[in-house]
Design an enzyme around this catalytic site. Structure first.
Site, short mmCIF file in Angstrom:
data_model
loop_
_atom_site.label_atom_id
_atom_site.label_comp_id
_atom_site.label_asym_id
_atom_site.label_seq_id
_atom_site.Cartn_x
_atom_site.Cartn_y
_atom_site.Cartn_z
N ASP A 16 0.83 -1.22 0.00
CA ASP A 16 0.00 0.00 0.00
C ASP A 16 0.86 1.26 0.00
O ASP A 16 1.98 1.27 0.52
CB ASP A 16 -0.92 -0.03 1.23
N HIS A 33 2.53 3.25 -8.94
CA HIS A 33 2.33 1.82 -9.25
C HIS A 33 3.54 1.28 -10.02
O HIS A 33 3.99 0.16 -9.78
CB HIS A 33 1.05 1.61 -10.06
N LEU A 127 10.91 -21.12 -4.31
CA LEU A 127 10.01 -20.14 -3.71
C LEU A 127 8.71 -20.13 -4.51
O LEU A 127 8.73 -20.32 -5.72
CB LEU A 127 10.66 -18.75 -3.79
C1 IPE Z 1 -5.51 -2.66 0.02
O1 IPE Z 1 -5.15 -1.35 -0.25
C2 IPE Z 1 -5.52 -3.47 -1.24
C3 IPE Z 1 -4.22 -3.67 -1.86
C4 IPE Z 1 -3.06 -3.28 -1.41
C5 IPE Z 1 -4.24 -4.42 -3.08
P1 IPE Z 1 -6.25 -0.20 -0.44
O2 IPE Z 1 -5.51 1.05 -0.63
O3 IPE Z 1 -7.20 -0.60 -1.50
O4 IPE Z 1 -7.02 -0.27 0.95
P2 IPE Z 1 -7.81 0.82 1.78
O5 IPE Z 1 -8.85 1.40 0.86
O6 IPE Z 1 -6.83 1.84 2.23
O7 IPE Z 1 -8.39 0.07 2.93
C1 IPE Z 2 -1.48 0.24 -3.38
O1 IPE Z 2 -1.32 1.61 -3.42
C2 IPE Z 2 -1.83 -0.34 -4.73
C3 IPE Z 2 -3.20 -0.84 -4.84
C4 IPE Z 2 -4.11 -0.85 -3.90
C5 IPE Z 2 -3.60 -1.39 -6.12
P1 IPE Z 2 -2.55 2.62 -3.44
O2 IPE Z 2 -2.92 2.85 -4.86
O3 IPE Z 2 -3.64 2.14 -2.57
O4 IPE Z 2 -1.88 3.92 -2.84
P2 IPE Z 2 -2.49 4.92 -1.77
O5 IPE Z 2 -2.97 4.09 -0.62
O6 IPE Z 2 -3.59 5.65 -2.44
O7 IPE Z 2 -1.35 5.81 -1.40
MG MG Z 3 -4.08 2.38 -0.60
#
Ligand code: IPE
Ligand code: IPE
Ligand code: MG
Length: 235
Positions: A16, A33, A127
């Site tokens: 995240d 990303h 792995l």
């Molecule tokens: C959780 O992250 C899902 C992934 C990392 C794939 P999100 O960014 O979607 O989660 P919330 O919305 O902060 O809970």
């Molecule tokens: C994690 O990063 C990737 C996915 C959930 C696909 P985010 O896109 O949720 O990044 P933030 O949380 O908005 O910073």
């Molecule tokens: Mg996120």
């Protein structure tokens, strides 16, 4: 065993913070990303180096389908690109690739690429890297219940053990995570492995996913080695 040698068998990561990483640099979320793919590469290498047997990565949740279409498209394209680029490296390093989740929601093209890499690496032993794509914990439990009841009928269903039920989850055959890491400072499970994390050790770090590299992975393993897992018992 010496604590420093307590290597978790299965490490799972909620990756995240890509969006915030990009925003902090005045870039589009997509840039976060893309940078995050480098972190995936780094933790796969670190898992190999440390002797972890299963590395699972929460890449896209069922809820993430609700993001803007352009962002969803980018994430799916990145998945496709990574499969194309990394397959040879996985084979060379004896790494098995597995994707788990609600595959029916993925495009035919992506599903074909996933199947191709899963088939090619099925024999690999060093792995196992599991990517959770279009996954949610509640969905997993529901699909397991539906499959189990269709297969077993009401009588056997009523007396089904936890161990036998878990054979219907998409993670059948994979040991539960020993360690779950979530980056970016959020301290929640976000509908990830709800059943499988019953006794998992959780580690929350403020580091954003694109900045989480080998050093951070190894520090997490060191922290894990200091944990005392009691499973409800008295030691
Ligand atoms: C959780 O992250 C899902 C992934 C990392 C794939 P999100 O960014 O979607 O989660 P919330 O919305 O902060 O809970
Ligand atoms: C994690 O990063 C990737 C996915 C959930 C696909 P985010 O896109 O949720 O990044 P933030 O949380 O908005 O910073
Ligand atoms: Mg996120």
């Amino acid at each position: 065993m010496d604590n420093t040698e307590r290597i978790p068998v299965h490490v799972s990561i909620i990756m995240d913070g890509n969006g915030r990483w990009a925003k902090a640099r005045g870039k589009e979320r997509v840039a976060g990303h893309m940078e995050g793919v480098g972190s995936v590469r780094a933790v796969v290498e670190a898992a190999c180096e440390t002797g972890v047997k299963y590395l699972s990565l929460y890449a896209f949740s069922e809820e993430n389908w609700g993001r803007p279409a352009a962002e969803v498209d980018t994430l799916m394209s990145l998945m496709m690109k990574s499969i194309r680029e990394e397959c040879a490296t996985f084979l060379k390093n004896d790494i098995r690739f597995v994707v788990l989740g609600n595959r029916a929601r993925l495009s035919d093209k992506l599903n074909a690429a996933i199947d191709g890499m899963m088939d090619q690496t099925a024999h690999c032993k060093r792995l196992t890297v599991i990517v959770f794509l279009s996954y949610s914990g509640k969905w997993d439990i529901l699909q397991a219940a539906a499959k189990a009841s269709a297969e077993l009928g009401p009588e056997a269903m009523a007396t089904l053990s936890e161990e036998d039920f878990s054979k219907y989850l998409v993670t059948a055959g994979i040991p539960d995570p020993d360690l779950l890491i979530r980056t970016s400072g959020e301290q929640r499970i976000s509908n990830y492995l709800l059943w499988q994390c019953a006794y998992t050790e959780f580690l929350f770090t403020d580091v954003l996913w694109p900045d989480f590299r080998k050093e951070e992975f190894k520090a997490a393993l060191a922290e894990y080695a200091r944990r005392d897992r009691r499973y409800g018992k008295v030691k």
